[in-house]
Design an enzyme around this catalytic site. Structure first.
Site, PDB file in Angstrom:
ATOM      1  N   HIS A 109       0.860  -1.187   0.000  1.00 34.49           N
ATOM      2  CA  HIS A 109       0.000   0.000   0.000  1.00 34.49           C
ATOM      3  C   HIS A 109       0.892   1.231   0.000  1.00 34.49           C
ATOM      4  CE1 HIS A 109      -2.798   2.986   1.739  1.00 34.49           C
ATOM      5  NE2 HIS A 109      -3.791   2.173   1.390  1.00 34.49           N
ATOM      6  N   ASP A 187       2.589  -4.925   8.096  1.00 34.25           N
ATOM      7  CA  ASP A 187       1.331  -4.191   7.948  1.00 34.25           C
ATOM      8  C   ASP A 187       0.195  -5.206   8.061  1.00 34.25           C
ATOM      9  OD1 ASP A 187      -1.007  -3.090   6.943  1.00 34.25           O
ATOM     10  OD2 ASP A 187      -0.090  -2.232   5.143  1.00 34.25           O
ATOM     11  N   GLN A 190      -4.963  -5.889   6.740  1.00 38.66           N
ATOM     12  CA  GLN A 190      -5.884  -6.834   6.101  1.00 38.66           C
ATOM     13  C   GLN A 190      -5.843  -8.230   6.712  1.00 38.66           C
ATOM     14  OE1 GLN A 190      -8.012  -5.738   3.880  1.00 38.66           O
ATOM     15  NE2 GLN A 190      -7.093  -3.713   3.652  1.00 38.66           N
ATOM     16  N   LYS A 213     -10.812  -1.696  10.216  1.00 36.37           N
ATOM     17  CA  LYS A 213     -10.908  -2.864   9.343  1.00 36.37           C
ATOM     18  C   LYS A 213     -11.168  -4.133  10.152  1.00 36.37           C
ATOM     19  CE  LYS A 213      -7.651  -0.743   6.084  1.00 36.37           C
ATOM     20  NZ  LYS A 213      -8.483  -0.423   4.922  1.00 36.37           N
ATOM     21  N   CYS A 351      -4.788   2.288  -3.836  1.00 37.38           N
ATOM     22  CA  CYS A 351      -3.578   2.828  -3.183  1.00 37.38           C
ATOM     23  C   CYS A 351      -2.397   1.869  -3.337  1.00 37.38           C
ATOM     24  CB  CYS A 351      -3.830   3.123  -1.707  1.00 37.38           C
ATOM     25  SG  CYS A 351      -5.079   4.379  -1.432  1.00 37.38           S
TER      26      CYS A 351
END
Length: 394
Positions: A109, A187, A190, A213, A351
């Site tokens: 991202h 990261d 997700q 999220k 993104c």
């Protein structure tokens, strides 16, 4: 079944398949945020009257819940931030800044690309990018080549691609990084809502998370920092709540986690995040994974039947999202028509422009699921998609 827990679905007939952008919030989370503002709205870690004590207790309870949720060793390893973007920027601007070389993947991202550019790093000049193989698989051979050429680097990798849903083998990546005396940040935007995470088992050094999220409020998240590295992470911001003692000559900071949480925090957001974690825990993250796995397979099987569909990655190593295009049709045109049919997906570059450029496309259509979605949602999406394709081909 689970839609009944979410007020959003009481007020709409829309099919919501944009969960990778943000998830809806269960009523218990909304109620918890309202409860804070209406019954114990006070600042944390400062005053000692009843409501302030309750606010502090609820705030710190979320830290403990998140510690348990990811199996961190100590609660002081959990630092609250605005979300993954701030978490990545925090570590990029402090601990990682000293490293000669930063290594990232091809599926990042923008939030894990631009912070390095802001330091003046450019490709092959302080920044290296791991190649992807066919189907967007991580190229471990190239990764090890980069590590051999650049030992003692800082590796920053997404756990699951937001654009394509590709899941990286983080444990294998961590093992290789540590073999070459490198550190690793992940990261987790997700991943946290989709499957069980154990930061001690993964042996990651930093793990960045977002609440919104994960069925929690927007504007709040956290960064996990391995205990032995806390002493090496300089203070990112200073001010209220970070200070042990101040004179005009010097400032003495508190220990972690408070030294990293300057100013009044998003208290309602943190409290709501804690309720979201409790909600997920009550359902069971393994149950959520199984529900979503079945939905995802159904989604993929139905999409696969559509003539002219183009996939970019392997479905067997994909979680949460399915990105695709239709031959000779602009993805955003499809997205606009689906919106007219009250079907919410995301169309565009997500993104993640570098990987789109590498694939020589402007973007994709991304359908991303949550455990509250149903096969009926997917059926409506497929019907709408076929209708949009027919309209755009005529």
């Amino acid at each position: 079944m689970y839609k009944e827990d979410f007020p959003f679905f009481e007020n709409t007939n829309s099919v919501y398949l944009d969960n990778a952008a943000t998830t809806q919030k269960p009523k218990v989370v909304v109620d918890k945020v309202v409860d804070y503002y209406t019954h114990f709205c006070a600042n944390t870690h400062r005053s000692n009257f009843g409501d302030a004590n309750k606010a502090t207790k609820e705030f710190e309870n979320t830290r403990e819940l998140l510690k348990q949720f990811i199996n961190a060793k100590e609660s002081k390893e959990i630092i609250f931030t605005k979300g993954v973007t701030e978490s990545l920027n925090m570590i990029a601007s402090t601990f990682a800044k000293k490293f000669k070389t930063i290594i990232i993947s091809s599926l990042e991202h923008h939030s894990n690309i631009t912070p390095w550019h802001m330091q003046g790093r450019r490709l092959h000049d302080g920044l290296e990018v791991v190649n992807t193989k066919d189907n967007l698989e991580f190229d471990f051979e190239h990764f090890e080549e980069l590590l051999k050429a650049n030992p003692n680097s800082f590796v920053s990798i997404t756990h699951v691609s937001n654009a394509f849903g590709t899941k990286h083998d983080i444990k294998r990546i961590v093992t290789l990084a540590h073999k070459y005396d490198s550190y690793i940040m992940v990261d987790a935007a997700q991943s946290l809502a989709h499957f069980e995470v154990d930061v001690q088992d993964l042996n990651v050094d930093f793990y960045a998370m977002s609440a919104h999220k994960t069925y929690g409020p927007t504007g709040v998240g956290a960064i996990y920092i391995k205990e032995e590295l806390l002493k090496d992470v300089s203070t990112y911001q200073t001010g209220g709540a970070t200070i042990n003692d101040v004179s005009f000559e010097r400032s003495i900071m508190l220990d972690s986690p408070y030294r990293y949480e300057a100013g009044t925090q998003n208290i309602a957001g943190v409290v709501g995040f804690g309720q979201a974690l409790t909600y997920i825990k009550d359902i069971g993250i393994k149950n959520i994974f199984e529900i979503e796995e079945e939905l995802y397979k159904y989604l993929y099987n139905e999409l696969e039947k559509i003539p002219g569909i183009i996939f970019y990655n392997n479905s067997s190593n994909t979680i949460g999202s399915r990105s695709f295009n239709i031959e000779n049709i602009n993805c955003e045109d499809i997205g606009i028509l689906l919106d007219k049919m009250h079907i919410a997906v995301r169309a565009g570059h997500h993104c993640a422009q570098p990987i789109m450029k590498k694939l020589n496309i402007d973007g994709t259509i991304r359908a991303s699921i949550g455990f509250y979605n149903t096969k009926d949602d997917i059926d409506k999406f497929i019907v709408g998609l076929k209708k949009a394709i027919t309209m755009l081909k005529d």
